[in-house]
Design a protein around this motif. Structure first.
Motif, mmCIF file in Angstrom:
data_model
loop_
_atom_site.group_PDB
_atom_site.id
_atom_site.type_symbol
_atom_site.label_atom_id
_atom_site.label_comp_id
_atom_site.label_asym_id
_atom_site.label_seq_id
_atom_site.Cartn_x
_atom_site.Cartn_y
_atom_site.Cartn_z
ATOM 1 N N ARG A 195 0.830 -1.199 0.000
ATOM 2 C CA ARG A 195 0.000 0.000 0.000
ATOM 3 C C ARG A 195 0.869 1.255 0.000
ATOM 4 N N PRO A 252 -1.542 14.002 2.455
ATOM 5 C CA PRO A 252 -2.482 14.400 3.515
ATOM 6 C C PRO A 252 -1.956 14.100 4.910
ATOM 7 N N GLU A 282 -0.604 18.992 7.144
ATOM 8 C CA GLU A 282 -0.911 19.928 8.214
ATOM 9 C C GLU A 282 0.172 19.979 9.276
ATOM 10 N N ASN A 283 1.163 19.140 9.133
ATOM 11 C CA ASN A 283 2.155 19.061 10.192
ATOM 12 C C ASN A 283 3.112 20.245 10.123
ATOM 13 N N PRO A 284 3.264 20.954 11.205
ATOM 14 C CA PRO A 284 4.151 22.125 11.151
ATOM 15 C C PRO A 284 5.609 21.744 10.892
ATOM 16 N N PHE A 285 5.947 20.492 11.196
ATOM 17 C CA PHE A 285 7.344 20.092 11.022
ATOM 18 C C PHE A 285 7.556 19.274 9.768
ATOM 19 N N ILE A 297 10.665 16.776 8.907
ATOM 20 C CA ILE A 297 10.496 15.321 8.910
ATOM 21 C C ILE A 297 11.087 14.750 7.635
ATOM 22 N N VAL A 322 9.673 4.442 2.979
ATOM 23 C CA VAL A 322 9.226 3.354 3.853
ATOM 24 C C VAL A 322 9.776 3.559 5.255
ATOM 25 N N ARG A 370 2.850 9.829 19.940
ATOM 26 C CA ARG A 370 2.446 10.198 18.592
ATOM 27 C C ARG A 370 1.036 9.722 18.280
#
Lengths: 181, 924
Positions: A29, A63, A67-70, A74, A92, A181
């Motif tokens: 996936r 998606p 929205e993640n500020p970092f 990352i 992965v 998390r």
């Protein structure tokens, strides 16, 4: 035909399963997601490990990360060149570490990397300021930011060098109730 | 003969070299990989790409290339090189493994032959040793083979030592494989490492063990491999079986983890209920339907004559009267035959055991889940130690993927920062504290009042309904008949929002507020439930009274029937009176079925109310807000009605109470469990849809964080509370005389004593009587209490020791830090971290790479320079790589014979040294 066989060989899938926290299906996936990001770039056939890298601009718009500020941090910390270009392996890797099943210790290491904006293996005050500004969308005044950062360093820093080493960070984060998390 | 022997020798050499060759080639590859890794030619994108391609190819493809590299490097070990090349050509792991193993076996059989001829053996031995010297380094296998024949005992000890070491290595590699995913390395390095480790294991696993042990060992290895494979497949299968994973993830990404925790809980409940359903239907309902008496055969399975006219009416069926009441859904339908069917199935016994067993199972599952959850949480440090740091690093919910939610989250983080800044600056004003305390006390007082009020209301309503029950059916309105359910649902609807409003006085953090809210609503529901239960018990007692009269009346009626029969039919030759039609028999009220019906009705009304609320409260509201907004005087979406938020506390408690109802009612209505499974299934889909389509995320998004265990705690409490009445009825109340599996017995549990007496051997029966003796039970209870006390004190001691150790660790850490002043990092984790640093394309390294390629002859010297001159980081990297990947192999190849070891040198350090090692070994 059964695209399961043509994307990866069984050995590859087994190897990925040994190296990540994913099951066979999830890896497939993931590949699907990776392929979706740039259908013209990413081949469906991964049996001979094609060398494909996607630029961070594409990954960041997923998606899951949008929205993640970092998000940029990352992606950068998981890419091998530090610029945010991810090969499928890196891709992965990223999701494996971010997945629920990954152990806390591993996450702590990568979290440290993510918060370490200038990649000097210390979280210094500038890093903290950046973190804070990203978290609050720069709605705090500079004095407030300064205060918070000083307080955070004061709380966490144990060797008195005014920046957080990994040990400090690990010590702090391993006791945090919310660090799941 | 001699010729044959030499053949053997050749073969043996083959074998030995084969193995060695492959080992060396393997390690070379390892080094080669490193050489490709370490120089980071990222100066230009093209070069980087090139490098990338080379690295990411599979080994089969890269085989040729690597061979080239090897040719370039100055090495004279022709034999091993040839072997290495061969190795590369046929790189398929499994194939190679099979082959080498086959050859091993070959060699073994040959060796046995040898042992028959002593002369030749010596010869062999000599030559083998000679060749061993000749090659100078390798071939442990060969030496072993050779010596084993001549100096049996000596070789034994040596080889055993080696074997132990080898075994250890293999174990180590295996461990590496299993923990590989926890290593903070780049994926490519991980893959490579995995491949190496796997190859190593496969190669040496087969070689381990010898003689008789070998086959067994190989078999064991094979079995473990199969087992691992099976486990993995099973894991895959298991995750594939978990339903709604993606649905929940979607909700999670829109609403954050707190809302998702409700759905996770719902799914967990569904799983548990499915198991209960399996018990109840598999052991009670299906045997009864298949093997029990059919409908209409005995009175308890027939609708009475008076009710038959209306028995199929929808209104009757909907209230679970008529045919529903006399079906397998309820307790009364079951017969008290000791065994049914050809299998001699003991239905009453199974009924009791399933009833008790489902409680046992639920208890076990809940407690186990709780224990698992509590293990996961961190060892919470003292509150307030890291307020700011925690807020900074852990406040973001990484699962958010919706912009609206993200906005809310940003806002809430900002406010929480501001709050703590204010706290920090002013250290809280005194007035504030008093005001807040007063408000909190006030809020609790208000809530207690409303709790008491609702409890009284229910008590009142239930009492009223008892007077109604004595009146005629026709005189009552619909409202009067359903008053209890109506009032309970209404209270459930009105009180939670009321509590929420009151709770705003308190100004708790939303997560704490949620817990308070949950606790309060829980108290409300619990009070309601227990009032309802007590009222029900009153009713049951009344029914029991009536039952006594009816029992006498039935006996009397029976007698009358017979006497009538004998009076009027003397002339007829029938010796038996015609049996009364089952529908006409006078029968008792059967309080168990009545209780069952109450619970089923309660559950159904609960379902109706929940679904209606979702439709009206959420969906309709969303629709009006959405569409009326076009023609309204103020902004409906932002203003007053707006969209509904997902009510976590209400939904969770609804679920928990529903479950309590199921636990209580399942004993009296086996069909209830099936109904519940259906309900959970539909509500999963329905609520998922409702949440996604008509709810908005919470204003202050917060993370769930362990409140799951809070839900579980509530569930455990409810389970315990629902256990009480059921066990009470089983132990004390006499069952109805004419319905249910326990009819005719004094107490329900008599079934067990009966079984013990009749079906088990006599000595077991006496054993049970001894075991049930209070003289034994009281000491047992005492013992358990003592054990609990002991374990409790032990755990306390551990806790203390833990705290002490933590303190010590902290001190040590500080000390160490001060001492070494943070200069060089010997820590493995730090190195990994450094390894993960993005590669900052230093030109020198790419240059080095070029040199290695273009000047193979000098590579030994030249390439060492950059290696040694390289920055501290580079050195660290190399050390790290060699430590992590190759360490084990050094130990393996050490005992491989005299002289420089090609197996060990290339692994110890940089790619440059690898070249040297190769050069040295064969030459000298």
């Amino acid at each position: 035909m059964g695209n399961k066989q043509t994307i990866f060989t069984d050995e590859q899938l087994d190897a990925y399963q040994d190296c990540t926290f994913f099951t066979r299906k999830e890896i497939l996936r993931l590949h699907g997601r990776y392929h979706e990001l740039a259908p013209h770039l990413v081949p469906m056939d991964y049996t001979n490990n094609p060398d494909v890298k996607l630029p961070s601009a594409l990954i960041v718009n997923m998606p899951e990360l949008k929205e993640n500020p970092f998000r940029n941090r990352i992606v950068e910390s998981f890419s091998e060149d530090g610029l945010g270009n991810l090969s499928f392996n890196d891709f992965v890797d990223m999701f494996s570490v971010l997945s629920e099943t990954a152990p806390k210790e591993l996450k702590a290491i990568y979290a440290f990397k993510i918060y370490d904006f200038n990649t000097d293996n210390f979280i210094c005050k500038e890093d903290l300021e950046k973190t804070l500004n990203k978290l609050t969308r720069e709605e705090l005044t500079p004095e407030e930011v300064n205060l918070v950062c000083e307080k955070a360093i004061e709380e966490t820093d144990m060797d008195g060098d005014n920046k957080l080493s990994y040990d400090d960070f690990e010590n702090m984060i391993s006791r945090a109730p919310d660090f799941l998390r | 003969m001699p010729r044959k022997k030499s053949d053997i020798i050749v073969k043996m050499e083959d074998v030995g070299m084969e193995v060695d060759g492959s080992v060396t080639s393997d390690s070379e590859e390892n080094a080669g990989r490193k050489s490709r890794r370490n120089p980071k030619p990222k100066s230009s994108p093209a070069a980087g790409r090139n490098n990338q391609t080379a690295a990411s190819r599979t080994r089969r493809k890269a085989g040729e290339e690597e061979e080239e590299e090897e040719e370039e490097a100055p090495r004279k070990a022709k034999v091993s090189k040839r072997k290495a090349a061969k190795q590369h050509d046929s790189d398929e792991e499994s194939e190679e493994d099979r082959r080498s193993r086959a050859e091993n076996r070959n060699a073994a059989s040959k060796r046995q032959k040898e042992e028959k001829n002593k002369k030749d053996k010596e010869n062999v031995n000599g030559r083998a040793e000679e060749s061993g010297k000749e090659n100078g380094k390798k071939s442990k296998r060969r030496t072993k083979d050779g010596s084993s024949s001549s100096e049996e005992s000596d070789a034994e000890s040596v080889s055993e030592e080696e074997m132990a070491r080898l075994k250890e290595e293999v174990e180590e590699k295996k461990k590496l494989i299993s923990t590989l995913r926890n290593k903070p390395w780049r994926m490519r390095r991980r893959l490579q490492c995995l491949k190496d480790a796997q190859q190593f294991v496969e190669k040496f696993e087969g070689a381990l063990g010898k003689g008789k042990g070998r086959k067994l060992y190989a078999f064991k290895v094979m079995i473990t491999k199969k087992w691992i494979k099976f486990n993995r497949d099973f894991e895959n299968f298991k995750t594939a079986c978990i339903p709604w994973e993606r649905k929940i993830k979607e909700v999670e990404s829109h609403f954050g983890s707190s809302v998702a925790s409700y759905f996770l809980f719902l799914r967990w409940m569904y799983g548990m209920n499915l198991v209960l359903f399996g018990f109840v239907f598999g052991l009670i309902v299906i045997p009864e339907v298949l093997m029990g008496l059919p409908y209409g055969s005995i009175p308890r399975k027939t609708v009475p004559r008076g009710e038959q006219a209306k028995a199929m009416d929808f209104s009757v069926l909907f209230e679970f009267g008529g045919y529903c009441k006399y079906s397998f859904l309820f307790y009364g339908y079951y017969n008290n035959q000791r065994t049914i069917g050809p299998l001699q199935f003991r239905l009453p016994l199974s009924y009791l055991l399933v009833g008790v067993g489902s409680f046992g199972y639920s208890l076990m599952v809940v407690i186990r889940t709780m224990a698992k959850n509590s293990n996961e949480g961190g060892d919470g440090a003292e509150e307030g130690e890291f307020t700011f740091a925690w807020k900074m690093f852990t406040s973001w919910d990484y699962l958010i993927g919706n912009s609206e939610t993200a906005d809310n989250k940003f806002a809430s983080i900002t406010t929480s920062f501001k709050e703590s800044i204010v706290d920090e600056q002013e250290n809280q004003k005194d007035e504030n504290v008093h005001l807040r305390r007063f408000l909190r006390v006030l809020a609790n007082f208000l809530i207690l009042c409303s709790l008491g009020g609702s409890g009284y209301l229910i008590y009142y309503v239930v009492k009223r309904s008892q007077t109604f029950a004595n009146m005629e059916e026709e005189e009552l309105t619909w409202f009067e008949k359903n008053e209890v359910e109506f009032v309970m649902s209404l209270l459930g609807l009105v009180c939670p929002p009321l509590f929420e409003t009151i709770a705003e006085l308190e100004e708790y953090h939303p997560r704490i507020a949620l817990k308070w809210q949950l606790g309060r609503i829980f108290a409300l529901f619990l009070g309601n439930l227990y009032t309802f239960l007590f009222a029900l018990f009153d009713e049951v007692n009344a029914k029991l009274e009536r039952e006594k009269d009816i029992k006498n009346a039935t006996i009397w009626a029976m007698k009358e029937h017979y006497s009538n029969f004998s009076e009027f039919n003397i002339s007829l030759d029938a010796t038996m009176p015609p049996t009364l039609d089952p529908a006409d028999v006078l029968r008792g009220p059967c309080w168990e079925t009545a209780v069952g019906i109450e619970f089923v009705k309660l559950t159904v009304s609960d379902i109706q109310v929940t679904y209606l609320m979702i439709l009206l409260g959420d969906f309709l509201r969303a629709l009006t807000v959405r569409f009326l907004n076009y023609c309204w005087c103020w902004d409906l979406e932002a203003g007053f009605p707006s969209y509904a938020e997902f009510d976590i506390s209400g939904n969770v408690l609804g679920l928990i109470f529903n479950q309590g109802m199921i636990w209580m009612g399942a004993f009296y209505a086996p069909g209830l469990v099936g109904l519940n499974v259906l309900r959970l299934l539909t509500s999963m889909y329905f609520q998922c849809w409702a949440v996604m389509s008509c709810n908005v995320p919470h204003e202050r998004v917060f993370k769930a964080s362990k409140s799951n265990n809070f839900y579980m705690g509530l569930l455990l409490l409810i389970l315990f509370l629902s256990l009480l009445p059921v066990v009470y009825t089983i132990m004390t109340l006499p069952p109805s005389f004419d319905c249910g599996p326990f009819s005719g017995k004094q107490k329900m549990y008599d079934v067990i004593t009966e079984t013990i007496e009749k079906d088990l051997p006599a000595f077991l029966a006496t054993l049970f009587t001894y075991a049930a003796n209070p003289g034994l039970i009281i000491p047992a209870v005492l013992l358990m209490v003592l054990a609990i006390y002991y374990l409790n004190s032990v755990s306390k001691a551990y806790q203390r020791a833990n705290a002490e150790l933590r303190k010590k660790m902290q001190m040590q850490r500080d000390e160490e830090k001060n001492r070494r002043n943070n200069k060089d990092s010997t820590n493995q984790v730090m190195k990994d971290l450094e390894d993960l640093m993005p590669k900052k394309s230093p030109l020198s390294t790419s240059g080095k790479d070029a040199e290695v390629r273009s000047e193979p002859d000098k590579s030994a010297k030249v390439s060492q320079k950059p290696g040694s001159v390289a920055t501290g980081r580079g050195v660290n990297l190399q050390k790290d790589v060699s430590l992590a990947t190759a360490n084990p192999r050094v130990a393996v190849s050490c005992p491989r014979g005299p002289g420089p070891l090609p197996g060990s040198t290339p692994l110890q350090a940089s790619p440059a040294r690898r070249g040297r090692g190769r050069v040295h070994a064969p030459r000298r």
